[in-house]
Design a protein around this motif. Structure first.
Motif, short mmCIF file in Angstrom:
data_model
loop_
_atom_site.label_atom_id
_atom_site.label_comp_id
_atom_site.label_asym_id
_atom_site.label_seq_id
_atom_site.Cartn_x
_atom_site.Cartn_y
_atom_site.Cartn_z
N THR A 12 0.81 -1.22 0.00
CA THR A 12 0.00 0.00 0.00
C THR A 12 0.85 1.27 0.00
N ARG A 13 2.17 1.12 0.22
CA ARG A 13 3.04 2.31 0.32
C ARG A 13 4.29 2.11 -0.53
N LEU A 14 4.77 3.20 -1.12
CA LEU A 14 5.97 3.15 -1.94
C LEU A 14 7.17 2.65 -1.15
N GLU A 15 7.32 3.13 0.09
CA GLU A 15 8.50 2.73 0.87
C GLU A 15 8.52 1.22 1.13
N ASP A 16 7.34 0.61 1.27
CA ASP A 16 7.28 -0.83 1.46
C ASP A 16 7.65 -1.56 0.17
N ALA A 17 7.18 -1.05 -0.95
CA ALA A 17 7.51 -1.65 -2.24
C ALA A 17 9.02 -1.61 -2.48
N LEU A 18 9.62 -0.47 -2.21
CA LEU A 18 11.07 -0.33 -2.44
C LEU A 18 11.88 -1.18 -1.47
N ALA A 19 11.40 -1.31 -0.24
CA ALA A 19 12.08 -2.16 0.74
C ALA A 19 12.05 -3.62 0.28
N ALA A 20 10.91 -4.05 -0.24
CA ALA A 20 10.79 -5.42 -0.73
C ALA A 20 11.71 -5.67 -1.91
N VAL A 21 11.74 -4.74 -2.83
CA VAL A 21 12.62 -4.88 -4.00
C VAL A 21 14.08 -4.89 -3.57
N SER A 22 14.45 -4.01 -2.64
CA SER A 22 15.82 -3.94 -2.16
C SER A 22 16.26 -5.24 -1.51
N SER A 23 15.32 -5.92 -0.86
CA SER A 23 15.64 -7.18 -0.19
C SER A 23 15.64 -8.37 -1.14
N GLY A 24 15.19 -8.16 -2.38
CA GLY A 24 15.26 -9.23 -3.36
C GLY A 24 13.94 -9.85 -3.76
N ALA A 25 12.81 -9.20 -3.45
CA ALA A 25 11.52 -9.74 -3.85
C ALA A 25 11.42 -9.81 -5.37
N ALA A 177 7.08 -20.70 -5.87
CA ALA A 177 7.14 -19.37 -5.25
C ALA A 177 6.42 -19.38 -3.91
N ILE A 178 6.74 -18.37 -3.12
CA ILE A 178 6.13 -18.13 -1.82
C ILE A 178 5.41 -16.78 -1.89
N ASP A 179 4.20 -16.71 -1.31
CA ASP A 179 3.43 -15.47 -1.28
C ASP A 179 3.17 -15.11 0.17
N VAL A 180 3.59 -13.92 0.59
CA VAL A 180 3.43 -13.51 1.99
C VAL A 180 2.85 -12.11 2.05
N SER A 181 2.04 -11.88 3.07
CA SER A 181 1.49 -10.55 3.32
C SER A 181 1.58 -10.23 4.80
N GLY A 182 0.69 -10.82 5.60
CA GLY A 182 0.65 -10.51 7.02
C GLY A 182 1.91 -10.89 7.78
N GLY A 183 2.62 -11.89 7.30
CA GLY A 183 3.82 -12.36 8.00
C GLY A 183 4.99 -11.40 7.98
N VAL A 184 4.90 -10.33 7.17
CA VAL A 184 5.98 -9.34 7.11
C VAL A 184 5.45 -7.93 7.38
N GLU A 185 4.42 -7.86 8.23
CA GLU A 185 3.79 -6.56 8.49
C GLU A 185 4.00 -6.08 9.92
N GLN A 186 3.97 -4.75 10.08
CA GLN A 186 3.84 -4.12 11.39
C GLN A 186 2.37 -4.12 11.82
N SER A 187 1.51 -3.79 10.86
CA SER A 187 0.06 -3.81 11.03
C SER A 187 -0.53 -4.04 9.65
N ALA A 193 10.18 -3.53 7.09
CA ALA A 193 11.33 -3.76 6.23
C ALA A 193 12.27 -4.81 6.81
N VAL A 194 12.43 -4.84 8.12
CA VAL A 194 13.30 -5.83 8.75
C VAL A 194 12.72 -7.24 8.57
#
Length: 207
Positions: A12-25, A177-187, A193-194
């Motif tokens: 839902t946020r650009l910063e989350d998208a970029l964090a995921a890409v940076s980590s190798g998504a 592939a693996i699909d994750v949503s809630g498992g990598v969330e703050q809320s 990002a961590v």
């Protein structure tokens, strides 16, 4: 075994998208389903997608949406892949200008081979936990032993995956592939990002 890909869904946020890409998504998912706490409007998704680097697959998730709405999302976002989580028929899934994947909820009595063959023209089958009345995002793990070792379609594994259990999931199921949503969330709808970085590292370790 081949490398298991990772899709981070519910962006839902650009910063989350970029964090995921940076980590190798490998892929990012955008939920176009108003009842989801991770829902996003097409205009907001388009603004994020425009700022992504090349070679990241963008996926639009729909649940029994009207064809006109799906066409609108495709036009506005230029999304790469469609993901259907409702009661969509194979003909409906095939009627758009994009490839698709079909989600199946692992409810009692489901004949996975029969259902997979129905959607054989899709790019993959996504397997998620079953909870009555909930089309996905339950945060629950299903019994991975229900998945046949030999399967005609590439498998995307979802449902209750976290940094703590994803390596075990990759080893047990060996999914495409693996699909994750809630498992990598703050809320709900806000990623951590961590957690994303640790999750993808765990998949890499299992590979």
């Amino acid at each position: 075994m081949n490398r298991t890909r990772v899709k981070i869904c519910g962006i839902t946020r650009l910063e989350d998208a970029l964090a995921a890409v940076s980590s190798g998504a490998d892929a990012l998912g955008f939920v176009f389903y108003a009842k989801s706490p991770r829902a996003i409007e097409p205009e907001a998704a388009a603004a994020i997608i425009r700022q992504l680097p090349a070679f990241v697959t963008t996926t639009g998730l729909f649940v029994n949406a009207d064809a006109a709405y799906i066409d609108l999302v495709i036009k506005q976002t230029r999304i790469d892949l469609l993901q259907f989580h409702g009661d969509e028929t194979p003909d409906f899934c095939n009627s758009f200008s994009r490839p698709y994947i079909k989600a199946l909820r692992m409810k009692p009595g489901l004949d996975l081979d029969v259902e997979s063959h129905k959607y054989a023209e899709g790019q993959a089958i996504l397997l998620d936990a079953y909870r009555p009345g909930v089309p996905g995002g339950t945060g629950e793990v299903f019994d991975w032993d229900l998945i046949p070792k030999i399967h005609p379609s590439p498998i995307i594994l979802a449902g209750g995956l976290t940094c703590e259990n994803v390596a075990q999931a990759v080893s047990a199921v060996q999914p495409f592939a693996i699909d994750v949503s809630g498992g990598v969330e703050q809320s709900k709808g806000i990623k951590d990002a961590v957690k994303i970085d640790k999750f993808i590292n765990e998949v890499t370790r299992a590979n």
